[in-house]
Every structure is written in C-alpha cells, then in structure tokens.
Design a protein around this motif. Structure first.
Motif, mmCIF file in Angstrom:
data_model
loop_
_atom_site.group_PDB
_atom_site.id
_atom_site.type_symbol
_atom_site.label_atom_id
_atom_site.label_comp_id
_atom_site.label_asym_id
_atom_site.label_seq_id
_atom_site.Cartn_x
_atom_site.Cartn_y
_atom_site.Cartn_z
ATOM 1 N N LYS A 1 8.151 -8.871 -30.184
ATOM 2 C CA LYS A 1 6.719 -9.673 -29.268
ATOM 3 C C LYS A 1 6.903 -11.766 -29.481
ATOM 4 O O LYS A 1 6.385 -12.491 -29.048
ATOM 5 C CB LYS A 1 5.592 -10.330 -30.556
ATOM 6 C CG LYS A 1 4.469 -10.582 -29.768
ATOM 7 C CD LYS A 1 3.222 -10.126 -31.002
ATOM 8 C CE LYS A 1 1.359 -11.391 -30.743
ATOM 9 N NZ LYS A 1 0.566 -10.543 -30.767
ATOM 10 N N VAL A 2 8.246 -11.906 -30.712
ATOM 11 C CA VAL A 2 8.313 -13.288 -30.413
ATOM 12 C C VAL A 2 9.774 -13.803 -29.589
ATOM 13 O O VAL A 2 8.779 -14.717 -29.445
ATOM 14 C CB VAL A 2 8.891 -13.412 -31.866
ATOM 15 C CG1 VAL A 2 10.189 -12.767 -31.912
ATOM 16 C CG2 VAL A 2 9.077 -14.800 -32.233
ATOM 17 N N MET A 3 9.528 -12.507 -28.554
ATOM 18 C CA MET A 3 10.318 -12.834 -27.260
ATOM 19 C C MET A 3 9.596 -12.689 -26.123
ATOM 20 O O MET A 3 9.967 -12.980 -24.842
ATOM 21 C CB MET A 3 11.978 -12.437 -27.505
ATOM 22 C CG MET A 3 12.743 -12.955 -28.268
ATOM 23 S SD MET A 3 13.214 -14.673 -27.999
ATOM 24 C CE MET A 3 14.452 -15.068 -29.876
ATOM 25 N N GLY A 4 7.955 -12.229 -26.408
ATOM 26 C CA GLY A 4 7.225 -11.898 -25.215
ATOM 27 C C GLY A 4 7.457 -10.170 -24.672
ATOM 28 O O GLY A 4 6.977 -9.906 -23.337
#
Lengths: 242, 242
Positions: B26-29
C-alpha cells in the motif's frame, strides 16, 4: 565501502523494528548500527526479528545523544517520507547512492532514521547535509522503519556493486539452445505435418508460416524441448499413416 | 497501472509477513494481493502488522491452487534471492520495472513470492515468464518476505512515476500475450492430442509434460500464435478421426 555507512536509529519505539533493521542491513551488506535512546533495548523481540543478523545487534552501539552517534561522520543524511521545507537538499534514494559514490573521501557516512510515529525532529534534520525522501503513495506514506532502511540499503548496495564492477552474480547454466539450423529443421517438420493434416490448405498459409517461425524463434528452444516437439510431430505422422 | 500488478504469496508460513506485505504494497500504491494456501490466515498478527493497510488484507483473495491465482494474468514473474538454472530469463528488480513498462498491454501482471524458508518451488517457477533476482549479500541472503515485496513494489512505483512524467516514451505496439488460463487450455490441448497419437504412452510422460509446460510459458505466446497452434491441434484431431 558499505562498511563505512552507519545506520542511526533515533528514539525507536518498537524493539522489533530494531531487529528487522539489523536483518535489512545485513542482507544488503551493511553492518554499522547505532541506536540513540531506544525505548526498549536489548529485547528478545529485537533478537528474534533480527533472524541470523544477531551480529549486527551485538555490535550495535547505544548512545544517549545523537551528536555522539554521528561525531566521526563526514556526510550525514536524514531519511524522511515527508518533504519539509528545510535547508538541506532533498534527494531520492537513487540520487543519494550517487552522492555517496561521489563522497568516498567523506567517510564514514551516517544515515539517520527518526522515531516511528513522527520521524526525525527538526533539530535532527538540521544535522544533515542531505535529506533523503523515499517516494511513496501520497494517500498512505506509512513506510515501516525497517522497510525504509531496507530500501536505502538496497540502493547503497546497487551503487556499491556498480562501483566494484562485481563479477556477474547471475550466471545461469542454461541448457543449450538449438542452432539456427536445428530451428529451421523443426520449422520444416511442423510445416510438413501441417501439410499432411490439411492445416495449410488455406489462404492464410503464409501467415501461419510467419507466426510459427516467429513463435519458434522467440521460444528459445533447447535441445531437450526440440526432441519433445520432434517426437510429437513424428508420432502424428505415424498415426496418420496407420 | 500499479493496480494491475498482483502480488501472489504462495504458502506463507508467518501471518505477520502477510500483514507486513499488505503494508509494503500500500505504501507504494499496489493493492491486489492473492494468498495461496497460507498456513495461518486470517490472523490477528497479520492485521496488526498491516497497520492501516487493512483494506489490502480484506480485499485479498485466498486460493488453494496457484494456477487459479494467476489464471487471468498475462505476464508472470517469480521472485527469488537465489539464481537457479531455469529457462526463464533472470532480471533485476530494476530491469523488471522496464519490462513491466513495456508490457502495459499484457496486464494483469502477477509477481509470485514463495514460502519463507525455501522460496518458490520449481513447479511454481515454471509458470513464470521471468525470474526477478534481488541482489543481496552473498554471505547472508535471507531477505524477509515483506521486504522483498517492498523492494519490488518500490521499483514498480518508481517506474510508474517515471512513466507519468514521460508518457510519450512508452508507445507499446506489442500484441497481447495470452492469459495463464488460455495457456493452461493450450497445454491441455497439446496433451490431449499427444495422448491420441500415442506419444504419451511412455515412461517419460511426466518429463514430456514438464518440457511442454516450460516451453509454452517461455515462448510468451500471443493471441494470434495461440490461434495457429489451436488450429493445428484441431486439424490433427480431425485427420485422426477421418
């Protein structure tokens, strides 16, 4: 060179993150860890998460003051997932790798990571020559501390590998591919059998030939795969002549 | 585009790693997570380690069979920290990012990660068009599973960001590759016809199956090539039944 990069964790709250950081460092070849006022350390949780990187933990030095932790360092970088308006230049991890390469005379190098919730303080960031900003999802930038260390260490390792011109680590002993002559033979065999089944009795014959030729080239067929295909084609011919 | 990359965790042992993977994605999309036979899941530990990426977990799909998990995927990549002698091309995470950019017509894309202790099995690696190898310390290559996902996702995000800036540089004219499901269909058709010609009446049957499976994966077969092969196989069947 990677030995000259010191990872400095300031005021880390969760001991598990310290252990995971040790593992993240070691897997990329970094070894110098400094801990500034960790909330709970040493800790069984840190040791467990370190996996087999316990040596990094046992060599880690604990400081009460970040100034002591970086006293001997000549290049100091602060890690952040947020962009703040500060005087230090903002760089990506990849740009940082280039900067480290250009600063081999300025070792040791310190890379500072702040506390989990709020990152480096302004006072800590003011110690830094550069601020390294890891690109993240703008809607969710909550990068885990050890993951941030992992990404920075990865970029450092890549820069180091390129610098050292390390011998290719990815030599694979692929099975030998067939020669162009063997490939032509295989293609001719396909066409012969396609003729026998009536598949080439069409206006699209040329197109089918082209597709098969492209496919067989692209597939990078090996000796053993060639034998399987040849055997199959022969079995079709035998079946048809029965 | 990042939405079209599916992270597939096969036989994950520790639920904490599943949670940490969700966060890393999630932190990288990235958002698409598939779990193949996780040892313990759902789990409070997974949810805790996911931090605020619980939505990735709640949208994750659990499969009993890896073939189902990648059925609709057109480009399949296996992650490994070891180099093994396999036919699929070995690439670095950075090279993979370029390959993904070049394969925007071949979505969805699956990136497979094996079990913590031993990685992907040979059978799983045989499903892959590429094998992505994360460079690590040769003396300690024990990269944590979620960290591996973090590094790959980071490279995907960087490629994506670059793409956003330079849309004119990524004109793709590749013909679309077939999905894994279509590939399984083609393989089954080959096996059926091989059975009918008597080619599989041998002790080497398993070996032939493996070679064909490997060959068809490696060939990166397109829609039009698939039609040619299917047509040929049908013409053999028609000829044999006459």
């Amino acid at each position: 060179m990677l030995d000259q990069i010191k990872i400095v964790l300031s005021h880390t709250t969760h001991p598990g993150n310290i252990g995971a950081t040790a593992r993240a460092m070691k897997v990329m070849g970094l070894s110098k860890l400094a801990l500034v006022n960790p909330a709970r350390y040493p800790s069984a949780e840190a040791t467990e998460r370190a996996s087999k990187a316990a040596d990094i933990l046992s060599n880690a030095v604990v400081y009460e003051d970040i100034h002591q932790a970086i006293a001997e360092c000549r290049l100091i970088v602060g890690a952040s997932v947020r962009t703040r308006s500060l005087p230090s230049r903002l760089v990506t991890p990849r740009e940082l790798a280039t900067i480290v390469e250009e600063n081999l005379d300025n070792i040791p190098i310190a890379i500072l990571f702040g506390t989990e919730n709020s990152g480096l303080t302004n006072d800590e960031l003011h110690l830094c020559h550069y601020q390294v900003y890891i690109p993240t999802n703008p809607d969710y930038s909550s990068l885990n501390l050890a993951s941030a260390v992992q990404l920075i260490s990865y970029e450092m390792r890549l820069a180091f590998s390129e610098m050292q011109q390390l011998p290719e680590q990815r030599v694979i002993t692929n099975e030998q591919r067939i020669s162009r002559e063997q490939l032509e033979g295989l293609l001719a065999h396909f066409e012969k059998v396609m003729g026998e089944t009536g598949y080439l009795n069409t206006d699209h014959r040329k197109q089918i030939d082209n597709r098969m030729s492209r496919l067989l080239s692209k597939a990078q067929i090996t000796e053993s795969e060639n034998r399987v295909l040849r055997g199959f084609l022969s079995s079709i011919e035998n079946s048809l002549s029965r």
